[in-house]
Scaffold this motif. Structure first.
Motif, short mmCIF file in Angstrom:
data_model
loop_
_atom_site.label_atom_id
_atom_site.label_comp_id
_atom_site.label_asym_id
_atom_site.label_seq_id
_atom_site.Cartn_x
_atom_site.Cartn_y
_atom_site.Cartn_z
N ARG A 324 0.96 -1.16 0.07
CA ARG A 324 -0.05 -0.01 -0.01
C ARG A 324 0.86 1.18 -0.02
O ARG A 324 0.51 2.40 -0.86
CB ARG A 324 -0.94 0.06 1.16
N ALA A 325 1.97 1.22 0.71
CA ALA A 325 2.80 2.34 0.87
C ALA A 325 3.28 2.80 -0.59
O ALA A 325 3.56 3.78 -0.90
CB ALA A 325 3.90 2.13 1.94
N GLY A 326 3.80 1.66 -1.13
CA GLY A 326 4.57 1.63 -2.31
C GLY A 326 3.36 2.20 -3.42
O GLY A 326 3.87 3.16 -4.31
N MET A 327 2.22 1.69 -3.48
CA MET A 327 1.56 2.00 -4.43
C MET A 327 0.75 3.53 -4.35
O MET A 327 0.52 4.04 -5.17
CB MET A 327 0.05 1.01 -4.43
N ARG A 328 0.94 3.95 -3.29
CA ARG A 328 0.51 5.33 -2.76
C ARG A 328 1.14 6.16 -3.60
O ARG A 328 1.33 7.11 -4.17
CB ARG A 328 0.51 5.59 -1.37
N GLU A 336 0.78 13.31 -10.81
CA GLU A 336 1.65 14.45 -11.15
C GLU A 336 2.10 14.63 -12.41
O GLU A 336 2.11 15.61 -13.01
CB GLU A 336 3.16 14.51 -10.33
N TRP A 337 2.35 13.43 -13.13
CA TRP A 337 2.47 13.30 -14.55
C TRP A 337 1.43 13.47 -15.40
O TRP A 337 1.62 13.86 -16.69
CB TRP A 337 3.15 12.02 -14.97
N GLY A 338 0.34 13.73 -15.01
CA GLY A 338 -0.90 13.77 -15.87
C GLY A 338 -1.56 12.70 -16.22
O GLY A 338 -2.41 12.68 -17.07
N VAL A 339 -0.94 11.25 -15.95
CA VAL A 339 -1.36 9.96 -16.41
C VAL A 339 -2.97 9.65 -15.77
O VAL A 339 -3.64 9.20 -16.38
CB VAL A 339 -0.40 8.76 -16.18
N LEU A 340 -2.74 9.99 -14.32
CA LEU A 340 -4.27 9.92 -13.68
C LEU A 340 -4.48 11.22 -13.29
O LEU A 340 -3.95 12.36 -13.13
CB LEU A 340 -3.74 8.99 -12.42
N ARG A 341 -6.00 11.35 -13.17
CA ARG A 341 -6.53 12.39 -12.64
C ARG A 341 -6.33 12.78 -11.01
O ARG A 341 -6.50 13.87 -10.52
CB ARG A 341 -8.02 12.46 -12.97
N THR A 342 -6.36 11.68 -10.49
CA THR A 342 -6.34 11.77 -8.98
C THR A 342 -5.30 10.21 -8.30
O THR A 342 -5.59 9.21 -9.04
CB THR A 342 -7.66 11.74 -8.44
N PRO A 343 -4.66 10.43 -7.40
CA PRO A 343 -4.28 9.27 -6.97
C PRO A 343 -5.13 8.47 -6.11
O PRO A 343 -4.67 7.33 -5.65
CB PRO A 343 -2.98 9.90 -5.74
N ASP A 344 -6.40 8.80 -5.75
CA ASP A 344 -7.32 7.99 -5.14
C ASP A 344 -7.76 6.89 -6.02
O ASP A 344 -7.94 7.02 -7.09
CB ASP A 344 -8.19 9.13 -4.61
N GLY A 345 -8.40 5.83 -5.26
CA GLY A 345 -9.13 4.74 -6.01
C GLY A 345 -7.88 3.83 -6.48
O GLY A 345 -6.54 3.63 -6.13
#
Length: 449
Positions: A324-328, A336-345
């Motif tokens: 979990r720590a690494g995946m966060r 930050e790179w713009g690949v995802l909209r949010t780190p949640d989920g």
């Protein structure tokens, strides 16, 4: 079809005579005999009054009269200390000896004497001394292991009384007993890690020749395999030597691709010791000796995830905490790179695909039959050995990614032992940071001229 030639009475008589006396029994008591005796006592305590049967396993045919190389079952090796190819067909039985203890009996194949009229020593292609070499006789095995030995039935069948319905419970208990490694096991695992480190150094030295070969990935696999067979029993699992977009396939063992100096090489490999303990290490290396800016960007995010995972390791922590720590870290970086909209989920899993580590020991994915509540949903304990191996796998045809990221696969995997206050990095002799990797590869390249 058998290609054996018939044996005349004269030849049989001739083969059964004229041999020098057998050599004296070889070897003293094994240094691990006391350790395995303690393991059997722990198992005995879990099954009072029950007869336990732990086979070494049998050889499997590859084709016709050619067998696959035999490796004893891990539970058998753990309980007996016997790891050789000659253990095929042997069976450990724990016979109830009162309500709270067992008597261990090891059923082994007698070695056919040369002068007793049996042609097996020169006719038996699978077990005969002239075909596969001299094996220990029951007396030698008893002396080495401290376990009473008895002969197998002539047909090699298991002793009567096998209860197949109990096999799953026995496998579960054995997995859970093996979760915490004793000092001897940790020493064996460190040896496996050290040999694997040498194998990775061999690979880096071989990169120029691998780049010139049409199957450079397979050249890499072969170089590492040479070290594994020279120093141990072989590889602990099929080597992954994946370059370029091949690194985006998690368990790609085909290893038949050509190498491109502009690509990365993901090498996931481990030496298995003669005692059958394996390392499991992954490094992702720039085949040119230098990371490109985008390769370094991906690598540094994976490394940051691994560092976060390692920092979460300690007794009492949940096994899944380091993942979990690494995946966060991964999710935040992709955001930050713009690949995802949010780190949640959990959308980051499109690019990570799997968990970030596993237990390690006699099996590369050790103790897999344990109950989920014990592992992987349990807590870490001092003496457990595990891998931490986050990765990012950007598929070459993934249109959710900017073109510069597509086709890059990076995994960093290290082996660690849980200590009283954290974890010790067993594979720290191999560099992990981009700068250290580039310097290391340059030094090894200079050695080879």
């Amino acid at each position: 079809m058998s290609h054996d030639l018939p044996v005349s009475e004269e030849l049989a008589a001739f083969m059964g005579a004229g041999w020098a006396p057998a050599p004296p029994p070889a070897g003293p008591r094994s240094p691990v005999a006391d350790v395995t005796a303690a393991r059997r006592r722990r198992l005995s305590a879990r099954f009072p009054g029950q007869r336990l049967i732990v086979p070494a396993g049998v050889t499997k045919v590859r084709s016709n009269d050619c067998d696959h190389r035999f490796r004893p079952h891990s539970a058998y090796a753990w309980l007996t200390g016997l790891t050789g190819e000659d253990q095929a067909g042997h069976v450990l039985v724990l016979e109830p000896d009162g309500p709270h203890r067992h008597q261990a009996v090891l059923y082994v194949r007698p070695r056919p004497p040369r002068s007793a009229g049996s042609p097996a020593f020169y006719r038996d292609r699978r077990h005969g001394e002239f075909w596969v070499g001299r094996s220990a006789d029951p007396a030698e095995t008893e002396r080495a292991t401290g376990i009473r030995c008895a002969p197998l039935d002539p047909d090699g069948s298991l002793p009567p009384g096998r209860d197949a319905t109990a096999d799953a419970e026995l496998a579960m208990v054995l997995s859970e007993l093996r979760l915490v490694k004793d000092a001897w096991e940790i020493e064996q695992l460190q040896q496996a890690v050290d040999h694997t480190t040498a194998g990775f150094e061999d690979v880096v030295r071989s990169i120029p020749r691998a780049l010139a070969h049409r199957r450079g990935e397979r050249w890499i696999e072969g170089v590492f395999g040479l070290r594994a067979r020279a120093e141990g029993n072989g590889t602990g699992y099929e080597t992954i030597a994946a370059s370029g977009a091949h690194a985006c396939v998690l368990h790609r063992t085909r290893n038949d691709g050509r190498l491109n100096p502009a690509d990365l090489l993901l090498l996931d490999a481990g030496v298995e010791t003669d005692t059958l303990y394996t390392a499991d290490i992954t490094r992702t290396l720039p085949l040119s000796g230098r990371f490109s800016p985008v390769q370094r960007q991906v690598y540094e995010l994976v490394l940051a995830a691994q560092e976060a995972g390692i920092a979460a390791l300690k007794p009492g922590a949940g096994f899944r905490d380091f993942h979990r720590a690494g995946m966060r870290v991964i999710a935040e970086g992709l955001t930050e790179w713009g690949v995802l909209r949010t780190p949640d989920g959990d959308l980051h899993r499109r690019y990570t695909l799997c968990g970030s580590g596993h237990m390690l020991g006699l099996d590369v994915h050790d103790c897999a039959q344990a109950r989920a509540g014990v592992y992987p949903d349990g807590v870490l304990e001092e003496g457990q050995v595990l891998t931490v191996e986050p990765g990012l796998y950007f598929q070459p045809d993934d249109e959710t990614l900017p073109p510069a990221l597509r086709g890059i696969g990076v995994r960093i995997e290290d082996d660690l032992v849980i200590t009283a206050d954290g974890a010790r990095l067993m594979s720290g002799a191999l560099p992990r940071t981009p700068d250290a990797i580039e310097a290391w590869m340059g030094e090894l390249a200079a050695e080879t001229g």
